[in-house]
Scaffold this motif. Structure first.
Motif, PDB file in Angstrom:
ATOM      1  N   GLU A  60       0.899  -1.302  -0.081  1.00  0.00           N
ATOM      2  CA  GLU A  60       0.080  -0.116   0.037  1.00  0.00           C
ATOM      3  C   GLU A  60       0.869   1.210  -0.034  1.00  0.00           C
ATOM      4  O   GLU A  60       0.472   2.210  -0.856  1.00  0.00           O
ATOM      5  N   PRO A  70      -6.947   5.513  -2.343  1.00  0.00           N
ATOM      6  CA  PRO A  70      -7.614   4.621  -1.959  1.00  0.00           C
ATOM      7  C   PRO A  70      -9.074   4.192  -2.522  1.00  0.00           C
ATOM      8  O   PRO A  70      -9.598   5.180  -2.766  1.00  0.00           O
ATOM      9  N   LEU A  75     -11.886  -0.322   0.719  1.00  0.00           N
ATOM     10  CA  LEU A  75     -11.044   0.745   1.599  1.00  0.00           C
ATOM     11  C   LEU A  75     -11.729   1.806   2.040  1.00  0.00           C
ATOM     12  O   LEU A  75     -11.267   3.143   1.966  1.00  0.00           O
ATOM     13  N   LYS A  78      -9.962   4.456   4.760  1.00  0.00           N
ATOM     14  CA  LYS A  78      -8.870   5.118   4.195  1.00  0.00           C
ATOM     15  C   LYS A  78      -9.159   6.019   2.953  1.00  0.00           C
ATOM     16  O   LYS A  78      -8.712   7.124   3.000  1.00  0.00           O
ATOM     17  N   TRP A  82      -8.570   9.980   3.009  1.00  0.00           N
ATOM     18  CA  TRP A  82      -7.821  10.658   2.050  1.00  0.00           C
ATOM     19  C   TRP A  82      -8.745  11.929   1.563  1.00  0.00           C
ATOM     20  O   TRP A  82      -8.139  12.993   1.096  1.00  0.00           O
TER      21      TRP A  82
END
Length: 90
Positions: A60, A70, A75, A78, A82
């Motif tokens: 990752e 992501p 995900l 995440k 982000w």
């Protein structure tokens, strides 16, 4: 073990050969990374898309360093982090 090699991308998005398969998959066009068994990616593959632009990373951290974000499907936590970080920049 066989002599199988895998094509992965490095942090500069340059392909290289590895004897170890990647642990993270991605889409080159959307610069999205996610789990190898991501339902969204598997649906796209089943419909005949995605494969031409599919890329793989060792991990990752490499995907992030290469500028990939992501996946919102596999995900979600995440992806939310982000997205929040991007909004703070604006």
């Amino acid at each position: 073990m066989g002599d199988k090699t895998y094509t992965l991308l490095d942090a500069d998005r340059k392909p290289y050969q590895s004897s170890i398969p990647g642990t993270v998959g991605g889409h080159r066009g959307g610069r999205i990374y996610g789990c190898l068994d991501c339902p969204a990616a598997l649906r796209a593959i089943a419909k005949g898309g995605y494969v031409k632009n599919r890329v793989f990373f060792a991990d990752e951290a490499t995907a992030v360093a290469a500028g990939f974000r992501p996946c919102g499907v596999c995900l979600p936590g995440k992806y939310a982090a982000w997205k929040r970080a991007r909004e703070e920049i604006r």
